[in-house]
Design a protein around this motif. Structure first.
Motif, PDB file in Angstrom:
ATOM      1  N   ASN A 226      18.729  39.322  35.817  1.00  0.00           N
ATOM      2  CA  ASN A 226      18.191  40.008  34.428  1.00  0.00           C
ATOM      3  C   ASN A 226      16.654  39.662  34.047  1.00  0.00           C
ATOM      4  O   ASN A 226      16.606  39.347  33.001  1.00  0.00           O
ATOM      5  N   ARG A 227      15.971  39.392  35.138  1.00  0.00           N
ATOM      6  CA  ARG A 227      14.672  38.991  34.651  1.00  0.00           C
ATOM      7  C   ARG A 227      13.965  39.970  33.927  1.00  0.00           C
ATOM      8  O   ARG A 227      13.203  39.691  33.011  1.00  0.00           O
ATOM      9  N   ASP A 228      14.373  41.269  34.115  1.00  0.00           N
ATOM     10  CA  ASP A 228      13.623  42.641  33.097  1.00  0.00           C
ATOM     11  C   ASP A 228      14.769  42.999  32.212  1.00  0.00           C
ATOM     12  O   ASP A 228      14.539  44.023  31.305  1.00  0.00           O
ATOM     13  N   GLY A 229      15.888  42.274  31.756  1.00  0.00           N
ATOM     14  CA  GLY A 229      16.698  42.754  30.705  1.00  0.00           C
ATOM     15  C   GLY A 229      17.751  43.751  31.396  1.00  0.00           C
ATOM     16  O   GLY A 229      18.195  44.771  30.454  1.00  0.00           O
ATOM     17  N   ASP A 230      17.819  43.810  32.465  1.00  0.00           N
ATOM     18  CA  ASP A 230      19.008  44.859  32.955  1.00  0.00           C
ATOM     19  C   ASP A 230      20.249  44.558  32.618  1.00  0.00           C
ATOM     20  O   ASP A 230      20.989  45.556  32.769  1.00  0.00           O
ATOM     21  N   MET A 231      20.811  43.403  32.191  1.00  0.00           N
ATOM     22  CA  MET A 231      22.147  43.123  32.209  1.00  0.00           C
ATOM     23  C   MET A 231      22.566  42.598  30.572  1.00  0.00           C
ATOM     24  O   MET A 231      23.670  43.072  30.323  1.00  0.00           O
ATOM     25  N   PHE A 232      21.591  42.082  30.166  1.00  0.00           N
ATOM     26  CA  PHE A 232      21.818  41.622  28.843  1.00  0.00           C
ATOM     27  C   PHE A 232      20.272  41.308  28.155  1.00  0.00           C
ATOM     28  O   PHE A 232      19.430  41.849  28.817  1.00  0.00           O
ATOM     29  N   HIS A 233      20.241  40.746  26.826  1.00  0.00           N
ATOM     30  CA  HIS A 233      18.899  41.023  26.216  1.00  0.00           C
ATOM     31  C   HIS A 233      18.022  40.212  27.083  1.00  0.00           C
ATOM     32  O   HIS A 233      17.976  39.039  27.484  1.00  0.00           O
ATOM     33  N   VAL A 234      16.691  41.061  26.858  1.00  0.00           N
ATOM     34  CA  VAL A 234      15.725  40.387  27.887  1.00  0.00           C
ATOM     35  C   VAL A 234      15.078  39.082  27.531  1.00  0.00           C
ATOM     36  O   VAL A 234      14.564  38.428  28.298  1.00  0.00           O
ATOM     37  N   GLY A 235      15.358  38.772  26.094  1.00  0.00           N
ATOM     38  CA  GLY A 235      15.036  37.535  25.543  1.00  0.00           C
ATOM     39  C   GLY A 235      15.480  36.279  26.261  1.00  0.00           C
ATOM     40  O   GLY A 235      15.243  35.236  26.047  1.00  0.00           O
ATOM     41  N   GLU A 236      16.788  36.516  26.856  1.00  0.00           N
ATOM     42  CA  GLU A 236      17.778  35.358  27.155  1.00  0.00           C
ATOM     43  C   GLU A 236      17.157  34.720  28.678  1.00  0.00           C
ATOM     44  O   GLU A 236      17.759  33.819  29.088  1.00  0.00           O
ATOM     45  N   THR A 237      16.243  35.668  29.259  1.00  0.00           N
ATOM     46  CA  THR A 237      15.759  35.163  30.532  1.00  0.00           C
ATOM     47  C   THR A 237      14.167  34.855  30.578  1.00  0.00           C
ATOM     48  O   THR A 237      13.513  35.931  29.966  1.00  0.00           O
TER      49      THR A 237
END
Length: 326
Positions: A226-237
């Protein structure tokens, strides 16, 4: 370990809590024994606030906590979350489905009622419809849960939740690299007697000061997929920051460190210096990390000049690189 009152619940919880996402093997595999050692190290360090969710490892985190709870006489305050399970997210929410998920958490944790349940970053349109918070109040009256709150992505979502008078807590992303809540949200939460639970205080490990640009994360680690928000909100990573940019910012920040203090402790202390914050949940994959995090509670407050310098650093160097909004 110092304690603070959690909103309107009457519970005094430790300033440093334990985030338990990693107990679901979502940052790499842990054995049951390793998980138990992490939980015991937290309790031994004075931490009495544990944060988990029904989707962490498909319930594995809750099961591990539940099994461990059977072995300890002094039970900590355990908060879980509901709303991201595939039966609900993104558009399958119903009162009976939410109740079923809560009952599943009760069974896995081995308790009669949940101390605190938070909505788990539900889609904004579902949150703003307002039904979910009403359902949570009903579950509280029925004795399934003792208190309820919401874990949110954005400040406007948090401000909406504050309109509900029974809300006990808000869980937000807040750290040296994400300071916007200082302006309006934290004062509003204090005025409404709502506890503030801070997640990602170390920005997915960036603010540990122990990462480099060549760091490789396991396939199952969200810092990989999820480094670039591919799976969920990008702000979480990584707080929404591009990883390499985040490393550069950490190097700049480290140059401002007082001598003899680890960056992670310093970053946790910055959060705790905000009086409206109730507790800070920091994850750990080893008992030594738990102990290091807990020690931030005993550190002296950072001085006002340093706080001002960090505010300027965020405004001038960090905010423009955050993806996904604040």
């Amino acid at each position: 370990m110092n304690k603070r009152l959690l909103g309107n619940t009457g519970f005094e919880v430790s300033e440093i809590g334990l985030g338990c996402w990693q107990l679901g093997d979502d940052f790499g595999k842990l054995s049951d024994q390793q998980a138990s050692r992490i939980l015991s190290a937290a309790l031994d360090s004075g931490i009495n606030f544990f944060d988990t969710a029904d989707v962490y490892g498909g319930g594995l985190s809750e099961r591990r906590i539940g099994n461990w709870l059977k072995t300890v006489p002094n039970k900590p305050f355990v908060v879980t979350k509901v709303g991201r399970d595939g039966q609900l997210f993104p558009d399958g929410y119903s009162k009976e489905k939410v109740r079923c998920n809560i009952e599943g958490s009760i069974a896995r944790l081995g308790v009669e009622a949940l101390d605190l349940v938070q909505l788990h970053c539900v889609p904004p349109d579902v949150l703003f419809a307002g039904e979910l918070l009403g359902w949570m109040e009903d579950f509280q009256q029925q004795g399934l849960i003792k208190a309820f709150g919401a874990s949110v992505e954005m400040i406007d979502e948090a401000m909406f939740c504050l309109q509900h008078t029974k809300l006990a807590s808000l869980q937000i992303i807040f750290n040296v690299f994400r300071q916007d809540a200082l302006e309006t949200l934290l004062p509003a939460a204090a005025a409404s007697d709502t506890g503030i639970i801070v997640r990602l205080p170390l920005a997915s490990g960036l603010l540990s000061g122990k990462m480099s640009k060549d760091r490789v994360f396991e396939d199952g680690d969200h810092r990989n997929y999820n480094r670039d928000g591919d799976m969920f909100h990008v702000g979480e990573t990584f707080n929404g920051l591009p990883f390499e940019q985040g490393i550069d910012l950490v190097e700049e920040l480290t140059a401002r460190l007082p001598p003899g203090v680890e960056l992670s402790q310093w970053a946790l202390r910055w959060v705790l210096d905000q009086p409206q914050v109730t507790t800070v949940i920091a994850g750990a994959s080893r008992p030594e990390q738990v102990q290091s995090n807990a020690s931030a509670s005993d550190m002296p407050a950072l001085d006002a000049a340093l706080h001002q310098e960090l505010a300027e650093f965020y405004r001038d160097k960090v905010k423009q690189h955050i993806r996904g909004g604040v």
